[in-house]
Design a protein around this motif. Structure first.
Motif, PDB file in Angstrom:
ATOM      1  N   TYR A   1       0.838  -1.195   0.000  1.00  0.00           N
ATOM      2  CA  TYR A   1       0.000   0.000   0.000  1.00  0.00           C
ATOM      3  C   TYR A   1       0.875   1.249   0.000  1.00  0.00           C
ATOM      4  O   TYR A   1       2.031   1.202   0.415  1.00  0.00           O
ATOM      5  N   ALA A   2       0.311   2.339  -0.427  1.00  0.00           N
ATOM      6  CA  ALA A   2       1.018   3.618  -0.360  1.00  0.00           C
ATOM      7  C   ALA A   2       1.287   3.937   1.110  1.00  0.00           C
ATOM      8  O   ALA A   2       0.495   3.579   1.986  1.00  0.00           O
ATOM      9  N   ALA A   3       2.410   4.593   1.358  1.00  0.00           N
ATOM     10  CA  ALA A   3       2.762   4.953   2.731  1.00  0.00           C
ATOM     11  C   ALA A   3       1.645   5.772   3.361  1.00  0.00           C
ATOM     12  O   ALA A   3       1.129   6.707   2.754  1.00  0.00           O
ATOM     13  N   ASP A   4       1.264   5.389   4.561  1.00  0.00           N
ATOM     14  CA  ASP A   4       0.214   6.098   5.290  1.00  0.00           C
ATOM     15  C   ASP A   4       0.491   5.937   6.777  1.00  0.00           C
ATOM     16  O   ASP A   4       0.194   4.890   7.365  1.00  0.00           O
ATOM     17  N   PRO A   5       1.076   6.956   7.408  1.00  0.00           N
ATOM     18  CA  PRO A   5       1.431   6.845   8.820  1.00  0.00           C
ATOM     19  C   PRO A   5       0.219   6.702   9.740  1.00  0.00           C
ATOM     20  O   PRO A   5       0.373   6.314  10.893  1.00  0.00           O
ATOM     21  N   THR A   6      -0.969   6.981   9.254  1.00  0.00           N
ATOM     22  CA  THR A   6      -2.161   6.838  10.091  1.00  0.00           C
ATOM     23  C   THR A   6      -2.756   5.434  10.025  1.00  0.00           C
ATOM     24  O   THR A   6      -3.586   5.084  10.854  1.00  0.00           O
ATOM     25  N   ARG A   7      -2.307   4.633   9.044  1.00  0.00           N
ATOM     26  CA  ARG A   7      -2.827   3.265   8.921  1.00  0.00           C
ATOM     27  C   ARG A   7      -2.232   2.405  10.027  1.00  0.00           C
ATOM     28  O   ARG A   7      -1.037   2.427  10.283  1.00  0.00           O
ATOM     29  N   ILE A   8      -3.079   1.640  10.662  1.00  0.00           N
ATOM     30  CA  ILE A   8      -2.625   0.722  11.699  1.00  0.00           C
ATOM     31  C   ILE A   8      -2.425  -0.642  11.050  1.00  0.00           C
ATOM     32  O   ILE A   8      -3.332  -1.223  10.478  1.00  0.00           O
ATOM     33  N   GLY A   9      -1.189  -1.124  11.110  1.00  0.00           N
ATOM     34  CA  GLY A   9      -0.878  -2.426  10.534  1.00  0.00           C
ATOM     35  C   GLY A   9      -0.681  -2.371   9.039  1.00  0.00           C
ATOM     36  O   GLY A   9      -0.753  -1.318   8.407  1.00  0.00           O
ATOM     37  N   GLN A  10      -0.388  -3.516   8.465  1.00  0.00           N
ATOM     38  CA  GLN A  10      -0.189  -3.703   7.030  1.00  0.00           C
ATOM     39  C   GLN A  10       0.945  -2.840   6.465  1.00  0.00           C
ATOM     40  O   GLN A  10       0.864  -2.322   5.363  1.00  0.00           O
ATOM     41  N   HIS A  11       2.020  -2.708   7.237  1.00  0.00           N
ATOM     42  CA  HIS A  11       3.211  -1.982   6.783  1.00  0.00           C
ATOM     43  C   HIS A  11       4.362  -2.923   6.458  1.00  0.00           C
ATOM     44  O   HIS A  11       5.431  -2.471   6.062  1.00  0.00           O
ATOM     45  N   GLY A  12       4.168  -4.226   6.635  1.00  0.00           N
ATOM     46  CA  GLY A  12       5.249  -5.192   6.473  1.00  0.00           C
ATOM     47  C   GLY A  12       5.892  -5.173   5.101  1.00  0.00           C
ATOM     48  O   GLY A  12       7.116  -5.113   4.979  1.00  0.00           O
ATOM     49  N   LEU A  13       5.079  -5.221   4.058  1.00  0.00           N
ATOM     50  CA  LEU A  13       5.640  -5.228   2.709  1.00  0.00           C
ATOM     51  C   LEU A  13       6.309  -3.891   2.388  1.00  0.00           C
ATOM     52  O   LEU A  13       7.330  -3.858   1.701  1.00  0.00           O
ATOM     53  N   GLU A  14       5.767  -2.810   2.913  1.00  0.00           N
ATOM     54  CA  GLU A  14       6.412  -1.491   2.773  1.00  0.00           C
ATOM     55  C   GLU A  14       7.838  -1.545   3.314  1.00  0.00           C
ATOM     56  O   GLU A  14       8.782  -1.076   2.675  1.00  0.00           O
ATOM     57  N   LEU A  15       7.987  -2.107   4.512  1.00  0.00           N
ATOM     58  CA  LEU A  15       9.309  -2.216   5.129  1.00  0.00           C
ATOM     59  C   LEU A  15      10.235  -3.095   4.301  1.00  0.00           C
ATOM     60  O   LEU A  15      11.398  -2.749   4.073  1.00  0.00           O
ATOM     61  N   VAL A  16       9.723  -4.230   3.858  1.00  0.00           N
ATOM     62  CA  VAL A  16      10.538  -5.148   3.054  1.00  0.00           C
ATOM     63  C   VAL A  16      11.046  -4.433   1.805  1.00  0.00           C
ATOM     64  O   VAL A  16      12.231  -4.516   1.463  1.00  0.00           O
ATOM     65  N   LEU A  17      10.187  -3.715   1.118  1.00  0.00           N
ATOM     66  CA  LEU A  17      10.583  -3.023  -0.107  1.00  0.00           C
ATOM     67  C   LEU A  17      11.620  -1.939   0.159  1.00  0.00           C
ATOM     68  O   LEU A  17      12.471  -1.666  -0.689  1.00  0.00           O
ATOM     69  N   MET A  18      11.573  -1.318   1.328  1.00  0.00           N
ATOM     70  CA  MET A  18      12.517  -0.252   1.658  1.00  0.00           C
ATOM     71  C   MET A  18      13.925  -0.773   1.926  1.00  0.00           C
ATOM     72  O   MET A  18      14.898  -0.081   1.658  1.00  0.00           O
TER      73      MET A  18
END
Length: 134
Positions: A81-98
């Motif tokens: 998903y597009a970066a969204d600091p207000t979203r709770i959870g679902q940041h795992g793939l974002e981190l992996v890609l970074m």
């Protein structure tokens, strides 16, 4: 896969890299060890949450990079998903890609495989940039 397996995957990565250091004399930076364990943990967490049935983890290295391949029986491909600091959870793939040099998703005959490639040493220019920023 159950939640306790996520810790076992992290330990598997640590043991693999520690063994490669001891047996082959390959350099693995502390950062690379942490990144590899984080990536493996995030991929395993997604399997635990979203994929029914079995999964496999495969590690491969040439001494300069670590490939982490995670196969599972789930047919649904992960979406970053597009970066969204207000979203709770679902940041795992974002981190992996970074933190990975490359990331690939493949639909398989049964399920899917995810392949992340991680540098085992710190690039001199990234260390200099990080120190300048800090």
């Amino acid at each position: 896969m159950v939640s306790g397996d996520i810790a076992r995957v992290r330990d598997f990565v640590r043991d693999f890299l520690t063994g490669a250091q001891a047996a082959r004399g390959w350099a693995v930076s502390e950062r690379a060890m942490d990144v590899a364990r984080l990536v493996a943990s995030e991929l395993a967490t997604n399997v635990c949450k979203y994929a029914p049935g079995p999964c496999l983890v495969d590690l491969e290295t040439d001494g300069t990079t670590l490939g982490i391949v995670m196969w599972d029986s789930g047919a649904v491909l992960p979406v970053a998903y597009a970066a969204d600091p207000t979203r709770i959870g679902q940041h795992g793939l974002e981190l992996v890609l970074m933190v990975c040099q490359s990331f690939e998703v493949r639909q398989e005959t049964i399920g899917k495989s995810l392949r992340a490639l991680i540098a085992l040493t710190d690039a001199p220019d990234s260390i200099t940039s990080a120190r300048a920023a800090g």
